[in-house]
Every structure is written in C-alpha cells, then in structure tokens.
Design a protein around this motif. Sequence first.
Motif, mmCIF file in Angstrom:
data_model
loop_
_atom_site.group_PDB
_atom_site.id
_atom_site.type_symbol
_atom_site.label_atom_id
_atom_site.label_comp_id
_atom_site.label_asym_id
_atom_site.label_seq_id
_atom_site.Cartn_x
_atom_site.Cartn_y
_atom_site.Cartn_z
ATOM 1 N N PRO A 16 -2.634 -6.996 31.927
ATOM 2 C CA PRO A 16 -3.137 -6.252 33.464
ATOM 3 C C PRO A 16 -4.409 -7.025 33.776
ATOM 4 O O PRO A 16 -5.245 -7.111 32.904
ATOM 5 C CB PRO A 16 -3.275 -4.785 33.283
ATOM 6 N N ALA A 17 -4.613 -7.624 35.037
ATOM 7 C CA ALA A 17 -5.756 -8.280 35.382
ATOM 8 C C ALA A 17 -6.359 -7.566 36.637
ATOM 9 O O ALA A 17 -5.967 -6.444 36.658
ATOM 10 C CB ALA A 17 -5.687 -9.704 35.584
ATOM 11 N N GLY A 18 -6.529 -8.171 37.586
ATOM 12 C CA GLY A 18 -7.044 -7.582 38.860
ATOM 13 C C GLY A 18 -5.800 -7.469 39.986
ATOM 14 O O GLY A 18 -4.682 -7.378 39.469
ATOM 15 N N GLY A 19 -6.116 -7.438 41.123
ATOM 16 C CA GLY A 19 -5.085 -7.119 42.185
ATOM 17 C C GLY A 19 -5.907 -6.686 43.426
ATOM 18 O O GLY A 19 -7.114 -6.466 43.597
ATOM 19 N N VAL A 20 -5.134 -5.991 44.112
ATOM 20 C CA VAL A 20 -5.480 -5.494 45.394
ATOM 21 C C VAL A 20 -4.647 -4.533 46.019
ATOM 22 O O VAL A 20 -3.331 -4.773 45.822
ATOM 23 C CB VAL A 20 -5.685 -6.649 46.660
ATOM 24 N N SER A 21 -4.915 -3.282 46.617
ATOM 25 C CA SER A 21 -4.110 -2.530 47.383
ATOM 26 C C SER A 21 -4.740 -2.075 48.673
ATOM 27 O O SER A 21 -6.114 -1.809 48.638
ATOM 28 C CB SER A 21 -4.315 -0.999 46.213
ATOM 29 N N THR A 22 -4.222 -2.330 49.587
ATOM 30 C CA THR A 22 -4.633 -1.955 50.825
ATOM 31 C C THR A 22 -3.686 -1.317 51.690
ATOM 32 O O THR A 22 -2.535 -0.983 51.376
ATOM 33 C CB THR A 22 -4.680 -3.240 51.575
ATOM 34 N N GLY A 23 -4.380 -0.414 52.514
ATOM 35 C CA GLY A 23 -3.540 0.548 53.546
ATOM 36 C C GLY A 23 -4.520 0.856 54.546
ATOM 37 O O GLY A 23 -5.536 0.412 54.847
ATOM 38 N N ARG A 24 -3.829 1.532 55.586
ATOM 39 C CA ARG A 24 -4.715 2.003 56.743
ATOM 40 C C ARG A 24 -5.944 2.763 56.317
ATOM 41 O O ARG A 24 -6.052 3.779 55.662
ATOM 42 C CB ARG A 24 -3.832 3.032 57.779
ATOM 43 N N GLY A 25 -7.272 2.131 56.698
ATOM 44 C CA GLY A 25 -8.578 2.690 56.267
ATOM 45 C C GLY A 25 -9.049 2.425 54.873
ATOM 46 O O GLY A 25 -10.208 2.774 54.602
ATOM 47 N N PHE A 26 -8.413 1.680 53.908
ATOM 48 C CA PHE A 26 -8.871 1.134 52.744
ATOM 49 C C PHE A 26 -8.277 -0.094 52.349
ATOM 50 O O PHE A 26 -7.258 -0.731 52.472
ATOM 51 C CB PHE A 26 -8.602 2.338 51.652
ATOM 52 N N THR A 27 -9.192 -0.790 51.681
ATOM 53 C CA THR A 27 -8.803 -1.768 50.534
ATOM 54 C C THR A 27 -9.451 -1.594 49.328
ATOM 55 O O THR A 27 -10.804 -1.408 49.320
ATOM 56 C CB THR A 27 -9.496 -3.172 51.387
ATOM 57 N N ILE A 28 -8.907 -1.931 48.310
ATOM 58 C CA ILE A 28 -9.272 -1.610 46.932
ATOM 59 C C ILE A 28 -9.199 -3.275 46.300
ATOM 60 O O ILE A 28 -7.735 -3.591 46.020
ATOM 61 C CB ILE A 28 -8.633 -0.725 46.124
ATOM 62 N N SER A 29 -10.077 -3.676 45.642
ATOM 63 C CA SER A 29 -9.992 -4.908 44.950
ATOM 64 C C SER A 29 -10.274 -4.429 43.552
ATOM 65 O O SER A 29 -11.194 -4.078 43.265
ATOM 66 C CB SER A 29 -11.015 -5.886 45.132
ATOM 67 N N TRP A 30 -9.025 -4.478 42.629
ATOM 68 C CA TRP A 30 -9.147 -4.051 41.234
ATOM 69 C C TRP A 30 -10.037 -4.850 40.395
ATOM 70 O O TRP A 30 -9.959 -6.064 40.602
ATOM 71 C CB TRP A 30 -7.923 -3.735 40.868
ATOM 72 N N GLN A 31 -10.649 -4.349 39.440
ATOM 73 C CA GLN A 31 -11.108 -5.113 38.368
ATOM 74 C C GLN A 31 -10.449 -6.262 37.954
ATOM 75 O O GLN A 31 -9.201 -6.086 37.410
ATOM 76 C CB GLN A 31 -11.517 -4.176 37.138
ATOM 77 N N ASN A 32 -10.837 -7.583 37.760
ATOM 78 C CA ASN A 32 -9.988 -8.821 37.270
ATOM 79 C C ASN A 32 -10.553 -9.257 36.106
ATOM 80 O O ASN A 32 -11.606 -9.784 35.761
ATOM 81 C CB ASN A 32 -9.908 -9.705 38.388
ATOM 82 N N GLY A 33 -9.771 -8.873 35.132
ATOM 83 C CA GLY A 33 -10.208 -9.336 33.691
ATOM 84 C C GLY A 33 -10.727 -8.255 32.837
ATOM 85 O O GLY A 33 -11.518 -7.411 33.617
ATOM 86 N N PRO A 34 -10.864 -8.560 31.405
ATOM 87 C CA PRO A 34 -11.601 -7.540 30.794
ATOM 88 C C PRO A 34 -13.271 -7.875 30.922
ATOM 89 O O PRO A 34 -13.745 -8.985 31.208
ATOM 90 C CB PRO A 34 -11.391 -7.909 29.307
ATOM 91 N N LEU A 35 -13.996 -6.539 30.659
ATOM 92 C CA LEU A 35 -15.393 -6.745 30.712
ATOM 93 C C LEU A 35 -16.473 -7.440 29.497
ATOM 94 O O LEU A 35 -17.131 -8.041 29.486
ATOM 95 C CB LEU A 35 -15.831 -5.414 30.937
ATOM 96 N N GLY A 36 -15.124 -7.499 28.374
ATOM 97 C CA GLY A 36 -15.919 -7.972 27.133
ATOM 98 C C GLY A 36 -16.794 -6.991 26.379
ATOM 99 O O GLY A 36 -17.037 -6.043 26.882
ATOM 100 N N ARG A 37 -17.026 -7.426 25.309
ATOM 101 C CA ARG A 37 -17.979 -6.589 24.408
ATOM 102 C C ARG A 37 -19.184 -6.980 23.934
ATOM 103 O O ARG A 37 -19.316 -8.439 23.941
ATOM 104 C CB ARG A 37 -17.242 -6.079 23.253
ATOM 105 N N GLY A 38 -20.242 -6.383 23.944
ATOM 106 C CA GLY A 38 -21.489 -6.545 22.939
ATOM 107 C C GLY A 38 -22.423 -7.470 24.074
ATOM 108 O O GLY A 38 -22.320 -7.285 25.339
ATOM 109 N N ASN A 39 -22.914 -8.686 23.418
ATOM 110 C CA ASN A 39 -23.495 -9.678 24.169
ATOM 111 C C ASN A 39 -22.878 -10.536 25.179
ATOM 112 O O ASN A 39 -23.142 -11.006 26.062
ATOM 113 C CB ASN A 39 -23.982 -10.781 23.042
ATOM 114 N N ASN A 40 -21.322 -10.168 25.208
ATOM 115 C CA ASN A 40 -20.731 -11.019 25.963
ATOM 116 C C ASN A 40 -19.971 -10.050 26.974
ATOM 117 O O ASN A 40 -19.151 -10.541 28.076
ATOM 118 C CB ASN A 40 -19.035 -11.391 25.213
ATOM 119 N N GLU A 43 -20.481 -8.119 34.103
ATOM 120 C CA GLU A 43 -20.526 -7.062 35.269
ATOM 121 C C GLU A 43 -19.182 -6.881 35.549
ATOM 122 O O GLU A 43 -18.339 -7.884 35.908
ATOM 123 C CB GLU A 43 -21.408 -7.548 36.379
ATOM 124 N N PRO A 44 -18.746 -5.822 36.159
ATOM 125 C CA PRO A 44 -17.536 -5.520 36.955
ATOM 126 C C PRO A 44 -17.529 -6.357 38.111
ATOM 127 O O PRO A 44 -18.466 -6.444 38.659
ATOM 128 C CB PRO A 44 -17.652 -3.873 37.206
#
Length: 105
Positions: A16-40, A43-44
């Motif tokens: 699973p990666a990102g995506g978008v959900s939209t409807g009347r009055g809302f738009t959500i851009s989902w997190q695309n890709g993993p955030l990584g760990r530690g020094n890697n 930012e979301p």
Amino acid sequence: MRQGHFEEHWTDNDAPAGGVSTGRGFTISWQNGPLGRGNNRKEPNGAFVEDVIQAVIGRIEFYQASPFACQENDNALANLRRAAWELDQRTRSREVRAVEGTHTP
C-alpha cells in the motif's frame, strides 16, 4: 443520507502506498510511501487513517455536546474509538518488531 465519493489507492512494489479520497466537502491525500526509520525517517507527505478517524471522532463529539446528541452517535463513537485503539495496537506491534515506517508486513 450518504453522499458519493471517489477513491483511488496506489501501490508501491505491491505494498500500500498513497492515494486520494474525495467527496462533497472533503479531499484526503493519503500518505504515499513508508516514512522510514531512524536517520532515514522522512516527514509525512499525506494523511494517515488514524488522523482521519480522530477528526471524525472530534466531529461526532461536537454533535454529542449539542441538542443533536443521540444513542447512535454514542455507538458510532465507541466503534471509532475501538478502531483508533486497534490501529494504535498495530503501530505498537510494528514498533516492537522494528518494522514501523517500512513496507515490511
């Protein structure tokens, strides 16, 4: 009354990666890709399901503090809080296994 919405979900190497959900009055851009760990750690770049659930909880709590309070709202809150708890448990489990922030199942 439910209103229609559109959703498109993406994958990255079958994960699973990102995506978008939209409807009347809302738009959500989902997190695309993993955030990584530690020094890697990155930012979301999009919304997380947990944050959207918290926003919905906040809205229904607002209804419950108004003349529109009802048992159905209370039931919905209980289920949303349970969903939020389950997702938190998933995150905690992934942290213990040191896979949170990765595409590792």
